[in-house]
Design an enzyme around this catalytic site. Sequence first.
Site, mmCIF file in Angstrom:
data_model
loop_
_atom_site.group_PDB
_atom_site.id
_atom_site.type_symbol
_atom_site.label_atom_id
_atom_site.label_comp_id
_atom_site.label_asym_id
_atom_site.label_seq_id
_atom_site.Cartn_x
_atom_site.Cartn_y
_atom_site.Cartn_z
ATOM 1 N N ASN A 130 25.335 -6.208 12.692
ATOM 2 C CA ASN A 130 25.666 -7.438 11.963
ATOM 3 C C ASN A 130 24.663 -8.516 12.351
ATOM 4 O O ASN A 130 24.234 -8.582 13.500
ATOM 5 C CB ASN A 130 27.082 -7.890 12.351
ATOM 6 C CG ASN A 130 27.495 -9.177 11.665
ATOM 7 O OD1 ASN A 130 27.327 -9.324 10.451
ATOM 8 N ND2 ASN A 130 28.025 -10.121 12.428
ATOM 9 N N HIS A 132 24.372 -12.557 12.702
ATOM 10 C CA HIS A 132 25.211 -13.762 12.782
ATOM 11 C C HIS A 132 24.302 -14.974 13.007
ATOM 12 O O HIS A 132 23.402 -14.923 13.856
ATOM 13 C CB HIS A 132 26.225 -13.632 13.928
ATOM 14 C CG HIS A 132 27.125 -14.815 14.001
ATOM 15 N ND1 HIS A 132 28.189 -14.993 13.140
ATOM 16 C CD2 HIS A 132 27.085 -15.916 14.796
ATOM 17 C CE1 HIS A 132 28.777 -16.148 13.410
ATOM 18 N NE2 HIS A 132 28.129 -16.722 14.405
ATOM 19 N N GLU A 166 16.751 -15.106 11.288
ATOM 20 C CA GLU A 166 17.481 -13.971 10.702
ATOM 21 C C GLU A 166 16.553 -12.965 10.020
ATOM 22 O O GLU A 166 16.672 -11.757 10.231
ATOM 23 C CB GLU A 166 18.511 -14.476 9.683
ATOM 24 C CG GLU A 166 19.582 -15.341 10.300
ATOM 25 C CD GLU A 166 20.658 -15.716 9.300
ATOM 26 O OE1 GLU A 166 21.073 -14.882 8.504
ATOM 27 O OE2 GLU A 166 21.089 -16.890 9.325
HETATM 28 C C1 GAR Z 1 23.536 -15.460 6.656
HETATM 29 O O1 GAR Z 1 23.188 -16.698 7.219
HETATM 30 C C2 GAR Z 1 24.258 -14.601 7.674
HETATM 31 O O2 GAR Z 1 23.768 -14.757 8.981
HETATM 32 C C3 GAR Z 1 25.655 -15.145 7.562
HETATM 33 O O3 GAR Z 1 25.856 -15.321 6.172
HETATM 34 C C4 GAR Z 1 24.593 -15.629 5.568
HETATM 35 C C5 GAR Z 1 24.363 -14.696 4.410
HETATM 36 O O4 GAR Z 1 23.205 -15.021 3.687
HETATM 37 N N1 GAR Z 1 26.597 -14.259 8.160
HETATM 38 C C6 GAR Z 1 27.671 -14.669 8.835
HETATM 39 O O5 GAR Z 1 27.976 -15.840 8.941
HETATM 40 C C7 GAR Z 1 28.497 -13.554 9.460
HETATM 41 N N2 GAR Z 1 29.476 -14.082 10.369
HETATM 42 P P1 GAR Z 1 22.475 -13.971 2.744
HETATM 43 O O6 GAR Z 1 23.543 -13.398 1.805
HETATM 44 O O7 GAR Z 1 21.477 -14.807 1.982
HETATM 45 O O8 GAR Z 1 21.837 -12.927 3.606
#
Ligand code: GAR
Length: 209
Positions: free
Chosen positions: A108, A110, A181
Amino acid sequence: MLKVVVLVSGGGTNFQAIIDSIKDKKITDTEIVGVIASNPRAYALERAKNNNIPSKVVYSKDYASREEKNKALIDAVNSFGPDLVVLAGFLTILPEELIDLYPNRIVNIHPSLIPSFCGDGFYGLKVHERALERGVKVTGATVHFVDKGTDTGPILLQKAVYILPDDTPEVLQKRVMQDAEWVILPAVINAIAHDKVKQNANGSFYIED
Ligand code: GAR
């Protein structure tokens, strides 16, 4: 060849980063065999279509009960026969049975430096709102193996990002995505593809050079 299934809920920019890293050969010996969205309107589904990646939708509203939805999700994952399941902005809780089926084979991403700003209720923009409210000066992103807790699994890779005085949650979210990320999630997938994830004697994990 590492066979990867990517689970998404929204825009799918992390999914796109994986696609691009495979194209640019920053990730090698890896194939995305499928994507599963928790929401039929997820833009990530367009990205899958544009890249000829098979996709499935497992939308809670299509099922009479959580059990049925969980079964559909497990069946969808298994149908792709993956070696690795990647949660790339997948914002629903995984069934425990799925976690049992793929021990240390689910990762995952985060958007904070775990153990800060993580756990129940910390997802997406909310993470960055809380970081700004708390006034921390450094945040970042974490890739970890998924266990049965929320954001409690073994940490694999982290990258720090400075918070700047004028940051809004949206501006910070974008910087954390771009600088952290989209870098560390592909790096972890490539490390797994090349058997570079190792365990210390104390049980924690690290990535070998
Ligand atoms: C990302 O920032 C990811 O890290 C977060 O949701 C976003 C999705 O963006 N995930 C979480 O918060 C998990 N707890 P994306 O759909 O553009 O990849």
